[in-house]
Design an enzyme around this catalytic site. Structure first.
Site, PDB file in Angstrom:
ATOM      1  N   THR A 134       2.240  -7.140  -1.611  1.00 49.02           N
ATOM      2  CA  THR A 134       2.243  -7.005  -3.066  1.00 49.02           C
ATOM      3  C   THR A 134       1.895  -5.589  -3.504  1.00 49.02           C
ATOM      4  O   THR A 134       1.179  -4.878  -2.788  1.00 49.02           O
ATOM      5  CB  THR A 134       1.210  -7.991  -3.662  1.00 49.02           C
ATOM      6  OG1 THR A 134       1.004  -7.690  -5.037  1.00 49.02           O
ATOM      7  CG2 THR A 134      -0.149  -7.884  -2.963  1.00 49.02           C
ATOM      8  N   ASP A 135       2.350  -5.209  -4.679  1.00 50.29           N
ATOM      9  CA  ASP A 135       1.980  -3.893  -5.224  1.00 50.29           C
ATOM     10  C   ASP A 135       0.494  -3.814  -5.564  1.00 50.29           C
ATOM     11  O   ASP A 135      -0.057  -2.726  -5.740  1.00 50.29           O
ATOM     12  CB  ASP A 135       2.825  -3.548  -6.457  1.00 50.29           C
ATOM     13  CG  ASP A 135       2.732  -4.556  -7.598  1.00 50.29           C
ATOM     14  OD1 ASP A 135       2.002  -5.559  -7.472  1.00 50.29           O
ATOM     15  OD2 ASP A 135       3.406  -4.335  -8.634  1.00 50.29           O
ATOM     16  N   GLU A 136      -0.163  -4.989  -5.647  1.00 52.22           N
ATOM     17  CA  GLU A 136      -1.580  -4.984  -6.039  1.00 52.22           C
ATOM     18  C   GLU A 136      -2.468  -4.297  -5.009  1.00 52.22           C
ATOM     19  O   GLU A 136      -3.617  -3.971  -5.309  1.00 52.22           O
ATOM     20  CB  GLU A 136      -2.069  -6.410  -6.253  1.00 52.22           C
ATOM     21  CG  GLU A 136      -1.352  -7.082  -7.380  1.00 52.22           C
ATOM     22  CD  GLU A 136      -2.019  -8.369  -7.830  1.00 52.22           C
ATOM     23  OE1 GLU A 136      -3.188  -8.579  -7.486  1.00 52.22           O
ATOM     24  OE2 GLU A 136      -1.356  -9.136  -8.524  1.00 52.22           O
ATOM     25  N   TYR A 191      -8.223 -11.260  -3.700  1.00 50.21           N
ATOM     26  CA  TYR A 191      -6.821 -11.475  -3.315  1.00 50.21           C
ATOM     27  C   TYR A 191      -6.187 -10.179  -2.815  1.00 50.21           C
ATOM     28  O   TYR A 191      -5.675 -10.109  -1.694  1.00 50.21           O
ATOM     29  CB  TYR A 191      -6.009 -12.035  -4.494  1.00 50.21           C
ATOM     30  CG  TYR A 191      -4.505 -11.894  -4.292  1.00 50.21           C
ATOM     31  CD1 TYR A 191      -3.852 -12.620  -3.300  1.00 50.21           C
ATOM     32  CD2 TYR A 191      -3.751 -11.018  -5.083  1.00 50.21           C
ATOM     33  CE1 TYR A 191      -2.480 -12.471  -3.097  1.00 50.21           C
ATOM     34  CE2 TYR A 191      -2.386 -10.868  -4.887  1.00 50.21           C
ATOM     35  CZ  TYR A 191      -1.759 -11.595  -3.894  1.00 50.21           C
ATOM     36  OH  TYR A 191      -0.401 -11.439  -3.691  1.00 50.21           O
ATOM     37  N   LYS A 230      -4.845  -8.925   0.960  1.00 54.18           N
ATOM     38  CA  LYS A 230      -3.445  -8.531   1.209  1.00 54.18           C
ATOM     39  C   LYS A 230      -3.402  -7.106   1.781  1.00 54.18           C
ATOM     40  O   LYS A 230      -2.638  -6.823   2.707  1.00 54.18           O
ATOM     41  CB  LYS A 230      -2.607  -8.613  -0.072  1.00 54.18           C
ATOM     42  CG  LYS A 230      -2.356 -10.015  -0.593  1.00 54.18           C
ATOM     43  CD  LYS A 230      -1.580 -10.911   0.371  1.00 54.18           C
ATOM     44  CE  LYS A 230      -0.140 -10.471   0.562  1.00 54.18           C
ATOM     45  NZ  LYS A 230       0.617 -11.451   1.406  1.00 54.18           N
TER      46      LYS A 230
END
Ligand code: NAD
Ligand code: TDX
Length: 331
Positions: A120-122, A147, A151
């Site tokens: 994810t970009d997060e 989260y 990741k």
């Protein structure tokens, strides 16, 4: 090609299986999924006769080993995926996202199987609203939530296994997805199903936070492209230039669902709430020729609203528990 899809009963994974069946009919697909609250085997009903489904958890090293041994490629979607849940109880995120990825890595290392890791970009943290820069493959990781940190940790494990053990792996970090089969805990389905139930949309904080939206089919076409043409060891950012504030998304939903523009409420903000995500996907586009096909978010949201209206039997069961959890969190 024998493809093992982890997390294939979740939102993006199930859409991936549908997309791969439609566009790569020669792939033999096996899905492994723990069927957590977010997984639903009914998501695979339309393709049930064409795939093998295994109900199992990535924590089960022997199971993962035996499934990977029979695969040519693993596409690894399985994860705990919701920020709000990670702030409430981080452990399942450590278990699925870090330990689960570790199990997959050890199995692909043992059996010499190609891996594509979904992220994810997060992992890059957030940007200021007026920052002219967007995330690229060389942006340093700087995650905010349990989260996104699990990741980011999983991404780092994959890179270490590439460098130190020579596994053949690619990674992709995508922006916010929307489309059918998304759990009602996430922004867009939560508000669509709420409006259907006569409940006002709930905007965290000021609602100025920006997400970079992409249709799930565009994400999955990019993943298929990377599986087939990505360079081993490389990371690719996936995005479709879809930046919108949460306020803008809610305004679009209200308009499309014939509600007044001011028919929403502000609720408590998410702790540590990332302000803005924005993806520069030029590496993927230049190297592989992939381009998004969904350019009109209003049309994409209209189709998504229609899907939720037509599939109330799919989402209704999860709605009560989800809203009870939000009520406890004050959101
Ligand atoms: P989801 O929560 O809808 O689905 C996750 C699936 O993984 C579920 O079916 C669940 O049962 C399964 N799963 C979880 N832990 C497992 C375990 N230990 N063993 C086996 N199966 C397990 O999530 P999603 O939105 O479809 O996200 C899929 C992947 O894409 C995740 O890796 C997520 O980080 C990534 N991603 C999501 C988005 C987004 O906007 N949703 C954007 C970028 C990246
Ligand atoms: O009711 C809500 N009101 C609201 O304002 C909800 C559920 C969310 N929000 C805000 C929070 C975020 O700024 O909307 C934005 C989107 O929220 P989510 O749908 O929870 O997504 P986000 O936290 O951005 O993360 C998503 O995109 C990246 C996925 O859940 C992740 O799995 C993915 O990695």
């Amino acid at each position: 090609m024998r493809a093992l899809i982890t997390g294939g009963a979740g939102f993006i994974g199930a859409n991936f299986v549908h997309r791969a069946r439609a566009t790569r009919p020669d792939w033999q697909i096996t899905v492994v999924d723990a069927l957590t609250y977010a997984g639903n085997v009914d998501n695979l009903a339309p393709v049930a006769d064409d795939i093998t489904f295994v109900h199992g958890n990535l924590a089960d090293a022997d199971l993962v080993d035996s499934l990977v041994a029979d695969a040519d490629v693993v596409v690894h979607f399985a994860a705990e995926s919701h920020n709000d849940n990670s702030l409430d109880d981080p452990w399942p995120f450590v278990e699925s996202n870090l330990i689960g990825t570790f199990r997959v890595l050890e199995a692909v290392r043992r059996h010499g199987v190609r891996l594509h890791h979904i992220s994810t970009d997060e992992v890059y943290g957030d940007l200021a609203l007026d920052d002219p820069e967007r995330f690229t493959e060389s942006t340093p990781v700087n995650p905010s939530s349990p989260y996104s940190s699990t990741k980011a940790g999983a991404d780092l494990l994959v890179r270490a296994w590439v460098r130190s053990f020579g596994i053949e792996a690619t990674l992709s970090n995508c922006s916010n997805n929307y489309g059918p089969y998304q759990h009602v805990e996430k922004l867009i389905p939560r508000q669509i199903t709420g409006i259907i139930d006569g409940v006002k949309p709930k905007l965290y904080g000021t609602g100025e936070n920006v997400r970079d939206w992409i249709h799930v089919d565009d994400h999955n076409d990019a993943v298929i492209t990377i599986v087939e043409r990505g360079r081993p060891g490389e990371t690719y950012l996936i995005g479709a230039d879809g930046e919108r504030s949460n306020r803008e998304i809610i305004a679009l939903l209200l308009d499309l669902m014939d509600k007044p523009a001011d028919w929403f409420e502000h609720v408590n903000d998410r702790p540590g709430h990332d302000l803005r995500y924005a993806i520069d996907s030029s590496k993927l586009r230049t190297e592989t020729g992939w381009e998004p096909r969904y350019h009109d978010i209003r049309a994409g949201l209209a189709a998504t609203i229609a899907w939720y209206r037509e599939h109330e039997d799919w989402w209704r069961a999860a709605k009560g528990d989800t809203e009870a959890r939000y009520a406890r969190l004050g959101r």
